[in-house]
Write an enzyme that holds these catalytic residues in place. Structure first.
Site, PDB file in Angstrom:
ATOM      1  N   GLY A 213      29.174  10.986   4.801  1.00  0.00           N
ATOM      2  CA  GLY A 213      30.558  10.963   5.305  1.00  0.00           C
ATOM      3  C   GLY A 213      31.283  12.285   5.134  1.00  0.00           C
ATOM      4  O   GLY A 213      30.706  13.376   5.252  1.00  0.00           O
ATOM      5  N   ASP A 233      27.213  12.192  -6.467  1.00  0.00           N
ATOM      6  CA  ASP A 233      27.434  10.841  -5.912  1.00  0.00           C
ATOM      7  C   ASP A 233      26.795   9.833  -6.866  1.00  0.00           C
ATOM      8  O   ASP A 233      26.081  10.228  -7.799  1.00  0.00           O
ATOM      9  CB  ASP A 233      26.849  10.711  -4.495  1.00  0.00           C
ATOM     10  CG  ASP A 233      27.644   9.725  -3.642  1.00  0.00           C
ATOM     11  OD1 ASP A 233      27.717   8.526  -4.019  1.00  0.00           O
ATOM     12  OD2 ASP A 233      28.205  10.133  -2.611  1.00  0.00           O
ATOM     13  N   ASP A 256      28.108   8.563 -11.675  1.00  0.00           N
ATOM     14  CA  ASP A 256      29.283   7.758 -11.313  1.00  0.00           C
ATOM     15  C   ASP A 256      30.504   8.480 -11.885  1.00  0.00           C
ATOM     16  O   ASP A 256      30.587   8.695 -13.103  1.00  0.00           O
ATOM     17  CB  ASP A 256      29.134   6.353 -11.913  1.00  0.00           C
ATOM     18  CG  ASP A 256      30.252   5.425 -11.445  1.00  0.00           C
ATOM     19  OD1 ASP A 256      31.384   5.915 -11.242  1.00  0.00           O
ATOM     20  OD2 ASP A 256      29.987   4.229 -11.298  1.00  0.00           O
ATOM     21  N   GLY A 282      35.634   7.997  -2.863  1.00  0.00           N
ATOM     22  CA  GLY A 282      36.691   6.994  -2.711  1.00  0.00           C
ATOM     23  C   GLY A 282      36.100   5.684  -2.245  1.00  0.00           C
ATOM     24  O   GLY A 282      35.045   5.665  -1.602  1.00  0.00           O
ATOM     25  N   LEU A 289      47.563  -8.755  -1.506  1.00  0.00           N
ATOM     26  CA  LEU A 289      47.841  -8.799  -2.947  1.00  0.00           C
ATOM     27  C   LEU A 289      47.684 -10.215  -3.491  1.00  0.00           C
ATOM     28  O   LEU A 289      47.138 -10.427  -4.571  1.00  0.00           O
ATOM     29  CB  LEU A 289      49.250  -8.263  -3.237  1.00  0.00           C
ATOM     30  CG  LEU A 289      49.626  -8.221  -4.718  1.00  0.00           C
ATOM     31  CD1 LEU A 289      48.717  -7.283  -5.497  1.00  0.00           C
ATOM     32  CD2 LEU A 289      51.082  -7.812  -4.905  1.00  0.00           C
ATOM     33  N   TYR A 345      44.428   0.379  -2.542  1.00  0.00           N
ATOM     34  CA  TYR A 345      44.004   1.665  -1.974  1.00  0.00           C
ATOM     35  C   TYR A 345      45.208   2.583  -1.731  1.00  0.00           C
ATOM     36  O   TYR A 345      45.197   3.762  -2.104  1.00  0.00           O
ATOM     37  CB  TYR A 345      43.254   1.387  -0.668  1.00  0.00           C
ATOM     38  CG  TYR A 345      42.691   2.609   0.027  1.00  0.00           C
ATOM     39  CD1 TYR A 345      41.545   3.236  -0.446  1.00  0.00           C
ATOM     40  CD2 TYR A 345      43.301   3.123   1.176  1.00  0.00           C
ATOM     41  CE1 TYR A 345      41.008   4.349   0.199  1.00  0.00           C
ATOM     42  CE2 TYR A 345      42.772   4.232   1.824  1.00  0.00           C
ATOM     43  CZ  TYR A 345      41.623   4.837   1.325  1.00  0.00           C
ATOM     44  OH  TYR A 345      41.115   5.942   1.975  1.00  0.00           O
TER      45      TYR A 345
HETATM   46  P1  NAD Z   1      32.272   6.992   2.550  1.00  0.00           P
HETATM   47  O1  NAD Z   1      32.326   5.609   2.029  1.00  0.00           O
HETATM   48  O2  NAD Z   1      31.445   7.281   3.764  1.00  0.00           O
HETATM   49  O3  NAD Z   1      31.801   8.001   1.393  1.00  0.00           O
HETATM   50  C1  NAD Z   1      32.335   7.929   0.099  1.00  0.00           C
HETATM   51  C2  NAD Z   1      31.283   8.427  -0.881  1.00  0.00           C
HETATM   52  O4  NAD Z   1      31.839   8.315  -2.200  1.00  0.00           O
HETATM   53  C3  NAD Z   1      30.007   7.582  -0.841  1.00  0.00           C
HETATM   54  O5  NAD Z   1      28.875   8.412  -0.726  1.00  0.00           O
HETATM   55  C4  NAD Z   1      30.046   6.837  -2.177  1.00  0.00           C
HETATM   56  O6  NAD Z   1      28.763   6.551  -2.708  1.00  0.00           O
HETATM   57  C5  NAD Z   1      30.818   7.824  -3.042  1.00  0.00           C
HETATM   58  N1  NAD Z   1      31.376   7.166  -4.229  1.00  0.00           N
HETATM   59  C6  NAD Z   1      32.030   5.977  -4.280  1.00  0.00           C
HETATM   60  N2  NAD Z   1      32.321   5.667  -5.546  1.00  0.00           N
HETATM   61  C7  NAD Z   1      31.852   6.676  -6.322  1.00  0.00           C
HETATM   62  C8  NAD Z   1      31.839   6.915  -7.717  1.00  0.00           C
HETATM   63  N3  NAD Z   1      32.346   6.023  -8.577  1.00  0.00           N
HETATM   64  N4  NAD Z   1      31.256   8.062  -8.178  1.00  0.00           N
HETATM   65  C9  NAD Z   1      30.712   8.952  -7.310  1.00  0.00           C
HETATM   66  N5  NAD Z   1      30.681   8.760  -5.974  1.00  0.00           N
HETATM   67  C10 NAD Z   1      31.247   7.632  -5.483  1.00  0.00           C
HETATM   68  O7  NAD Z   1      33.794   7.420   2.771  1.00  0.00           O
HETATM   69  P2  NAD Z   1      34.434   8.556   3.692  1.00  0.00           P
HETATM   70  O8  NAD Z   1      34.966   7.917   4.910  1.00  0.00           O
HETATM   71  O9  NAD Z   1      33.527   9.718   3.810  1.00  0.00           O
HETATM   72  O10 NAD Z   1      35.703   8.923   2.783  1.00  0.00           O
HETATM   73  C11 NAD Z   1      35.735  10.009   1.878  1.00  0.00           C
HETATM   74  C12 NAD Z   1      37.120  10.085   1.247  1.00  0.00           C
HETATM   75  O11 NAD Z   1      38.104  10.207   2.274  1.00  0.00           O
HETATM   76  C13 NAD Z   1      37.514   8.854   0.427  1.00  0.00           C
HETATM   77  O12 NAD Z   1      38.280   9.257  -0.683  1.00  0.00           O
HETATM   78  C14 NAD Z   1      38.371   8.060   1.394  1.00  0.00           C
HETATM   79  O13 NAD Z   1      39.264   7.211   0.728  1.00  0.00           O
HETATM   80  C15 NAD Z   1      39.074   9.182   2.124  1.00  0.00           C
HETATM   81  N6  NAD Z   1      39.590   8.813   3.458  1.00  0.00           N
HETATM   82  C16 NAD Z   1      38.749   8.503   4.480  1.00  0.00           C
HETATM   83  C17 NAD Z   1      39.297   8.181   5.721  1.00  0.00           C
HETATM   84  C18 NAD Z   1      38.430   7.857   6.911  1.00  0.00           C
HETATM   85  O14 NAD Z   1      38.972   7.632   7.991  1.00  0.00           O
HETATM   86  N7  NAD Z   1      37.118   7.847   6.801  1.00  0.00           N
HETATM   87  C19 NAD Z   1      40.682   8.162   5.893  1.00  0.00           C
HETATM   88  C20 NAD Z   1      41.498   8.479   4.825  1.00  0.00           C
HETATM   89  C21 NAD Z   1      40.946   8.817   3.604  1.00  0.00           C
END
Ligand code: NAD
Length: 440
Positions: A213, A233, A256, A282, A289, A345
């Site tokens: 991602g 990760d 983690d 994330g 809620l 969130y």
């Molecule tokens: P994704 O789920 O594709 O990737 C998130 C990565 O974080 C995964 O590889 C997961 O294994 C890793 N992760 C989760 N928990 C973890 C932990 N405890 N320790 C280490 N790694 C961990 O998500 P994404 O869409 O690529 O989002 C990346 C960030 O962008 C996140 O913070 C998300 O909230 C934020 N975000 C995404 C969007 C969107 O449209 N995709 C929008 C707003 C914000």
């Protein structure tokens, strides 16, 4: 998940039909590639009112690599210096400068208005400068054709070169999915950069959640910019993580981020310290809620906010974050607008914004480190591919560019924050959302 509507509107019948029905017309966005690193056309430098920064601004614009041409018939970029506009009447000069040229701008163009911080002593100046915010946000909504508009506030006494990295980012294909934003610079002097094409050479960057991602894309762009990257990760994602690391010549750190010893293990993986720390990991655990068990609440707060606070604190106080370091956290427009089923969130992401605004100035004073955040809107990833179709389509279209962003759009914004030249960019939250209507 491919955006079929975007492809459809790119065909002749698609364009015809969607125009007749009055449907959104997303223009394909031109992003940075090695072959197309710059905007396609000249730059127009205009001034409204008296400016005290004309020469300094001209110097900064020269670093964009664009040809500055006062007669450009079809400018790709337009920069309006409105720092000297200090009264309601003076706003007429903003209209007079941009009204004749806005229509002739090339598709995928950039408009950047330069303002001054609104004054606490002079309410006429404050009104005029705040007016620029409404002006730019409206312009971003109406210019269309994949063009964007932003406001950059430069304070009196800004260091020479303070605005350069920001102008280079905004006046380039790297900021394709950023529009309607207000960026407030500080007076901090930029750290020197030997090679503008690889500004992170010799620096070490750590990206959390980098197996896939947005995080994988951030790691790629930081590596492109010359950094040695450590990708982190969860151990469960180790296969993807190692693939990302191998592709980039990076170091894989399966960990983690909520583990109590996370900061110590990061420090051990970066014996020469860290120059860039990107909190990208994330998770979502959506429920209204009324239906949300404490455990789902806690998981999200722990990964998205508490671990960001803990690791930042520990890496700062242990000195693992080198002077001139950059911390970039990941918020979300959900943290600005709120979202149904996402109290946990949205709370975590709003918390990230609070962290950045509070810690940024103190981290700069105490450690020479900046702290900023990106707030992505709808980005095409696995996370958003899982969203139900109707909501997904709404997310894609409800913004000024009528399409979702790509992970690389967020990555380019992170890379701009991470640059040594971006010392004057601190405590900022940049929305990478195509100027989403949510939380606007
Ligand atoms: P994704 O789920 O594709 O990737 C998130 C990565 O974080 C995964 O590889 C997961 O294994 C890793 N992760 C989760 N928990 C973890 C932990 N405890 N320790 C280490 N790694 C961990 O998500 P994404 O869409 O690529 O989002 C990346 C960030 O962008 C996140 O913070 C998300 O909230 C934020 N975000 C995404 C969007 C969107 O449209 N995709 C929008 C707003 C914000």
């Amino acid at each position: 998940m491919a955006d079929r509507y975007l492809h459809f509107t790119g065909t002749a019948p698609g364009r015809f039909l969607t125009r007749r029905l009055g449907l959104p017309q997303p223009a394909p966005l031109r992003r940075w590639t090695l072959d197309t690193p710059r905007l396609d056309g000249p730059l127009l430098h205009l001034t409204a009112g008296d400016s005290a920064i004309t020469d300094e601004l001209a110097k900064a614009l020269a670093t964009t690599g664009l040809t500055v041409d006062a007669q450009a018939a079809r400018p790709a970029g337009i920069v309006l210096d409105a720092t000297g506009v200090s009264s309601a009447r003076g706003l007429a000069e903003v209209h007079a400068a941009l009204h004749p040229v806005v229509r002739s701008q090339a598709p995928g163009g950039r408009i950047v208005v330069i303002g001054a911080p609104p004054s606490f002593e002079d309410h006429h100046q404050a009104a005029a400068q705040q007016a620029l915010e409404g002006f730019v946000r409206s312009l971003g909504k109406e210019i269309g054709r994949g063009s964007t508009a932003q406001l950059v506030r430069i304070p009196a006494g800004a260091a020479p070169g303070a605005a350069e990295s920001t102008l280079r980012f905004l006046l380039s294909p790297r900021s394709a999915y950023v529009s309607g934003q207000v960026i407030e610079l500080t007076t901090a002097a930029p750290d020197p950069v030997a090679d503008q094409d690889a500004p992170l050479t010799g620096r070490t960057a750590l990206v959390t959640g980098a197996a896939r991602g947005i995080g994988a894309s951030v790691a790629s762009v930081l590596a492109r910019d010359g950094a040695h990257v450590i990708v982190l990760d969860v151990p469960l994602a180790q296969d993807d993580l190692v693939r990302t690391a191998d592709r980039l010549g990076a170091t894989a750190l399966p960990l983690d981020i909520t583990a109590p010893d996370a900061a110590a293990r990061i420090a051990a993986a970066a014996p020469d310290g860290l120059d860039v720390l990107v909190h990208n990991a994330g998770i979502t655990r959506d429920r209204r809620l009324a239906n949300m068990p404490a455990e789902r609440w806690a998981q999200v707060i722990d990964v998205n906010l508490d671990s960001v606070l803990r690791t930042t604190d520990e890496l700062l106080t242990s000195g693992t974050l080198n002077r001139g370091g950059r911390v970039v956290a990941t918020a979300s427009i959900a943290g600005i607008a709120g979202n149904h089923g996402q109290t946990n969130y949205a709370a975590s992401k709003a918390g990230v914004i609070g962290l950045v605004r509070s810690l940024g100035p103190r981290a700069a004073a105490g450690h020479g480190v900046t702290v900023n955040a990106v707030a992505p809107g709808f980005i095409e990833t696995r996370m958003t591919a899982a969203v139900p179709l109707f909501i997904r389509e709404a997310g894609r279209r409800m913004n000024s560019l009528s399409q979702g962003g790509l992970p690389v759009d967020v990555a380019e914004a992170v890379a701009w924050f991470a640059q040594p030249g971006s010392a004057a960019v601190n405590g900022q939250v940049l929305r990478v959302c195509g100027q989403s209507l949510l939380g606007a």
